[in-house]
Design a protein around this motif. Structure first.
Motif, PDB file in Angstrom:
ATOM      1  N   CYS A   1       0.680   3.187   3.842  1.00 24.57           N
ATOM      2  CA  CYS A   1       1.009   2.491   4.591  1.00 24.57           C
ATOM      3  C   CYS A   1       2.666   1.010   5.039  1.00 24.57           C
TER       4      CYS A   1
ATOM      5  N   CYS B   1       0.672  -1.513   0.201  1.00 25.92           N
ATOM      6  CA  CYS B   1      -0.141   0.361   0.009  1.00 25.92           C
ATOM      7  C   CYS B   1       0.960   1.061   0.007  1.00 25.92           C
TER       8      CYS B   1
ATOM      9  N   CYS C   1      -4.691   0.527   0.627  1.00 21.12           N
ATOM     10  CA  CYS C   1      -5.235  -0.513   0.736  1.00 21.12           C
ATOM     11  C   CYS C   1      -6.376  -0.414   1.687  1.00 21.12           C
TER      12      CYS C   1
ATOM     13  N   CYS D   1      -6.673   1.654   5.196  1.00 23.11           N
ATOM     14  CA  CYS D   1      -6.440   3.611   4.363  1.00 23.11           C
ATOM     15  C   CYS D   1      -6.937   4.233   3.350  1.00 23.11           C
TER      16      CYS D   1
HETATM   17 ZN    ZN Z   1      -2.163   0.555   3.937  1.00 20.61          ZN
END
Ligand code: ZN
Ligand code: AMP
Ligand code: FES
Ligand code: ZN
Length: 311
Positions: free
Chosen positions: A287, A284, A297, A300
Motif C-alpha cells: 500500500c 509497505c 504493513c 495489509c
Molecule cells: Zn500496507
C-alpha cells in the motif's frame, strides 16, 4: 474456594492475583510480599532505623506489625491532631495505637499538635483560613511537617507511612486529571532523602485496601473503623469510588494503573516527547504507507491472511 498453598478452606480470594489463601497462609503471604516490595524498591535495609507513622487505622498498624515481624527496627509515631467530630476520633485512635504498642512491646512516640503549638488542627485551620472551612489542608500540612521534623530530630533513617494501593491510585488519578507534572514525578513507593527531607517510603503501596482490612482482621489487630470525620465528601473519596467501579468491571485495573505509571516514569517516558523512530520505518510494498513491520504493513498482512483463510 481452596487455599493454593495447603488446599484448606480459603478465607481470602484475590481476584486480581487469581490467588486464594487460607487465613494462616494469608498471614504469611502479606509479610512475604511486603519484604519483596521493600527489596524491589530499595526502601531500607535491616540495619536502618524506621519511624512508622501510625494513625490507629488498619493500614499503619498493620504496617507496623509486618515490619516488626520481619525483624526490622521500627518505632511508631502518633500525632495528636485534636479532632473529635463527635466520636472522640483522635482520642480513640491514640488509645488504639498505644494499646498496639504496649501489647507488642514496641516504642511509640506521641506528639500532640496542641501541646507543641498551642492549637489543635481544627482551631489552627479556623485561625489560618486555609482550606475553606475544612481542616484537611492544614492537617496534611501539619502532618507532613511534623513527621519530617521528628524523623530528623530523633535520628531515624526513614519515615514509613501506611498508604495502600487505593490511596496511591486515587492520588495518581487526581494528579493525572490535573496533569500535575511535579506531583506525578514525585509520587512513588520511595521518595529519597533530599536536603532537609527524610527518606519516605510506602511499603503497602501495592496492596489493595481490602487486602489490608483482611490482614488486620485475620491478625486480630484492633484498629479505629471510623474515617476522619472531616474526610466525608472529599475529592479523594470520590476518586476512590470511581476507581472501585472501574475495578469491579475489570479486576486488577487499579493495580495496573499504578504499576504502569511507575514503569512509564522509570523508563523516562512520562512527559518526554518520544523521538518516534522514523528511521526504522519503510514503505509497505503493497500500500505504500509507512510501517515498522518487516515486509507488508500490519493491515495489509491482516487482509492478506483473511484472503488466504477464506479461499
Ligand atoms: Zn500496507
Ligand atoms: P491518611 O492521610 O489519613 O490517609 O493517612 C496516611 C498515612 O499517614 C497513614 O497510613 C499513617 O501512616 C499516616 N498518618 C495519618 N494520620 C496520622 C497521625 N495522626 N499520626 C501519625 N501518622 C499518621
Ligand atoms: Fe486530618 Fe482528617 S483532617 S485526618
Ligand atoms: Zn493454606
Amino acid at each position: 474456594m481452596k487455599c493454593r498453598k495447603c488446599g484448606g478452606k480459603a478465607s481470602v480470594n484475590m481476584r486480581q492475583h487469581k490467588l486464594a489463601l487460607c487465613k494462616e497462609h494469608y498471614l504469611e503471604w502479606i509479610p512475604e510480599q511486603t519484604e519483596r516490595f521493600i527489596k524491589k524498591y530499595h526502601m531500607f535495609a535491616r540495619d536502618e532505623r524506621i519511624l512508622v507513622a501510625v494513625s490507629g487505622g488498619k493500614d499503619s498498624l498493620s504496617l507496623w506489625d509486618i515490619l516488626a515481624r520481619l525483624g526490622y527496627q521500627a518505632d511508631g509515631l502518633y500525632l495528636g491532631l485534636g479532632i473529635d467530630g463527635g466520636i472522640g476520633y483522635s482520642h480513640e485512635s491514640q488509645r488504639l495505637s498505644q494499646k498496639f504498642a504496649d501489647e507488642n512491646n514496641l516504642k511509640l512516640h506521641v506528639v500532640d499538635i496542641e501541646g507543641e503549638y498551642g492549637h489543635s488542627i481544627p482551631v489552627l485551620s479556623e485561625i489560618s483560613h486555609r482550606g475553606h472551612g475544612k481542616p484537611c489542608a492544614v492537617c496534611g500540612l501539619a502532618k507532613r511537617h511534623e513527621m519530617n521534623r521528628i524523623a530528623r530530630d530523633l535520628g531515624y533513617d526513614v519515615l514509613a507511612t501506611g498508604h495502600n494501593l487505593d490511596d496511591e491510585a486515587a492520588v495518581l488519578f487526581g494528579n493525572t486529571l490535573n496533569w500535575s507534572a511535579e506531583y506525578l514525578l514525585r509520587q512513588g513507593p520511595v521518595l529519597p532523602a533530599s536536603d532537609g527531607f527524610a527518606r519516605k517510603v510506602k511499603p503497602l503501596c501495592r496492596f489493595y485496601e481490602r487486602e489490608m482490612t483482611a490482614y488486620a482482621l485475620a491478625r486480630g489487630i484492633e484498629y479505629i473503623y471510623d474515617e476522619c470525620p472531616f474526610a466525608e465528601g472529599s475529592q479523594q473519596i470520590f476518586y476512590k469510588e470511581a476507581l472501585n467501579q472501574l475495578e469491579s468491571a475489570r479486576p486488577g485495573a487499579k493495580l495496573t494503573f499504578y504499576l504502569k505509571f511507575l514503569e512509564a516514569r522509570k523508563s523516562g517516558e512520562l512527559f518526554v516527547e518520544k523521538n518516534i523512530e522514523h528511521a526504522r520505518l519503510h514503505a509497505c510494498p503493497n500500500c505504500g504507507q509507512p510501517t515498522s513491520a518487516p515486509g507488508l504493513c500490519s493491515f495489509c498482512r491482516m487482509v492478506e491472511k483473511a484472503k488466504v483463510e477464506t479461499e
